[in-house]
Design a protein around this motif. Structure first.
Motif, PDB file in Angstrom:
ATOM      1  N   HIS A 224      -7.044  -5.565   0.405  1.00 41.34           N
ATOM      2  CA  HIS A 224      -5.782  -4.958  -0.028  1.00 41.34           C
ATOM      3  C   HIS A 224      -5.991  -3.443  -0.006  1.00 41.34           C
ATOM      4  O   HIS A 224      -6.448  -2.851  -0.979  1.00 41.34           O
ATOM      5  CB  HIS A 224      -5.409  -5.430  -1.429  1.00 41.34           C
ATOM      6  N   LYS A 239       2.638  -1.056   1.403  1.00 40.43           N
ATOM      7  CA  LYS A 239       1.311  -0.679   1.883  1.00 40.43           C
ATOM      8  C   LYS A 239       0.492   0.006   0.781  1.00 40.43           C
ATOM      9  O   LYS A 239      -0.547   0.582   1.046  1.00 40.43           O
ATOM     10  CB  LYS A 239       1.434   0.221   3.114  1.00 40.43           C
ATOM     11  N   PRO A 241      -0.819  -1.555  -2.445  1.00 40.47           N
ATOM     12  CA  PRO A 241      -0.933  -2.712  -3.329  1.00 40.47           C
ATOM     13  C   PRO A 241      -1.196  -2.302  -4.773  1.00 40.47           C
ATOM     14  O   PRO A 241      -1.823  -1.285  -5.053  1.00 40.47           O
ATOM     15  CB  PRO A 241      -2.144  -3.468  -2.750  1.00 40.47           C
ATOM     16  N   PRO A 244      -5.453  -2.572  -5.526  1.00 44.98           N
ATOM     17  CA  PRO A 244      -6.144  -2.304  -4.256  1.00 44.98           C
ATOM     18  C   PRO A 244      -7.613  -2.682  -4.305  1.00 44.98           C
ATOM     19  O   PRO A 244      -8.268  -2.600  -5.353  1.00 44.98           O
ATOM     20  CB  PRO A 244      -5.967  -0.793  -4.095  1.00 44.98           C
ATOM     21  N   HIS A 279     -10.240 -11.098  -6.227  1.00 43.51           N
ATOM     22  CA  HIS A 279      -9.657 -11.247  -4.887  1.00 43.51           C
ATOM     23  C   HIS A 279     -10.627 -11.981  -3.960  1.00 43.51           C
ATOM     24  O   HIS A 279     -10.227 -12.889  -3.225  1.00 43.51           O
ATOM     25  CB  HIS A 279      -9.329  -9.872  -4.319  1.00 43.51           C
TER      26      HIS A 279
END
Length: 301
Positions: A224, A239, A241, A244, A279
């Motif tokens: 991300h 673009k 996130p 991130p 993530h």
């Protein structure tokens, strides 16, 4: 393989060409169509490379390899791609559709340290192949005067070592445990090449570390990333996130990488190690096994 009812091939080159019985089901887990005769051909053999093979033999060899590559793809009943990036290439070169199941990262091995610590170096983990573009990173970090450690080896190792001067260190391949400690100790992973999928960025993220990557290929599906040159207007919000896990640079140049690294240096507070780890866990081995199992069961029903 004629004695088997089902064959699973894991192919980046020729495994998909295996001969099976007419009644067998052949599922190919495809990591890429043969990259050095398709979209990476000129990276490997063009750009004025010297020698008999690149200049005279490879154009002929590549022609017949492309014919075989497409012909052998017809031996596969079902394609599974390791990323949507690869699925698109399978569609382009083989005219076949492919399901997508992401490869597994070993989240039980690659774990964050017990207490967070910011590293004092940047890290690359890579084979020294032409399309990896390690030269870009060496150039960028020598310019910036920031420490970069490179783990790996390969055909362009001599060239990379000659470029590495004061701030870049090449230490060869490392064991899994040693690699984990290098991931844990770095500021961020540098990923300057275009990969079909790229497991290394996920290993780094499993250790809670952000990734600074060239914005093309499989990394767009595993990181991300923030685009430093974009503002926060409505049309570019997607673009940026909320959680991130890295920074993207959009040109495969040292200058573009320098811009991304400097952005990261100024915005480290945007990156949360726990969020980055969470993530990566969505790509864990158990997830991969379950998704592949479900895919096969669905085919057999």
């Amino acid at each position: 393989m004629r004695e088997y009812d089902m064959v699973l091939s894991s192919s980046h080159c020729v495994a998909k060409g295996v001969l099976t019985s007419p009644s067998a089901v052949h599922i190919c887990y495809c990591h890429t169509p043969m990259r050095y005769v398709w979209d990476h051909y000129y990276t490997y053999f063009g750009n004025g490379k010297k020698g008999v093979i690149p200049r005279f033999l490879m154009p002929v060899i590549a022609h017949y390899l492309r014919i075989w590559d497409v012909a052998s793809s017809n031996r596969v009943d079902y394609f599974v791609a390791n990323s949507y990036h690869v699925a698109n290439r399978i569609k382009k070169y083989y005219k076949r559709s492919a399901a997508v199941i992401y490869p597994p990262v070993d989240c039980s091995l690659y774990t964050p340290p017990e207490s967070h610590r910011e590293g004092d170096y940047y890290l690359i983990v890579s084979a020294f192949a032409p399309y990896k573009r390690i030269d870009i990173a060496v150039d960028a970090f020598e310019r910036m005067g920031l420490p970069l450690i490179i783990i790996g080896s390969g055909q362009e190792e001599d060239q990379v070592r000659k470029m590495a001067k004061k701030h870049v260190q090449c230490i060869g391949w490392q064991s899994g445990e040693s690699l984990k400690e290098y991931y844990r100790g770095c500021k961020a992973l540098i990923f300057p090449g275009e990969e079909d999928f790229g497991i290394v960025p996920l290993e780094a993220q499993a250790c809670g570390k952000p990734v600074i990557a060239f914005a093309k290929g499989g990394v767009l599906e595993t990181v991300h990333g923030i685009y430093p040159h974009l503002d926060s207007s409505a049309e570019t919000t997607q673009k940026h996130p909320e959680t991130p896990t890295g920074v993207f640079f959009t040109k495969q140049t040292a200058e573009s990488l320098v811009e991304a690294v400097r952005f990261f240096e100024d915005h480290k507070n945007l990156f949360n190690p726990l969020s980055i780890r969470k993530h990566a866990e969505s790509f864990d081995r158990l997830t991969f096994k379950e998704k592949f199992k479900q895919y096969i069961e669905k085919l057999l029903c």
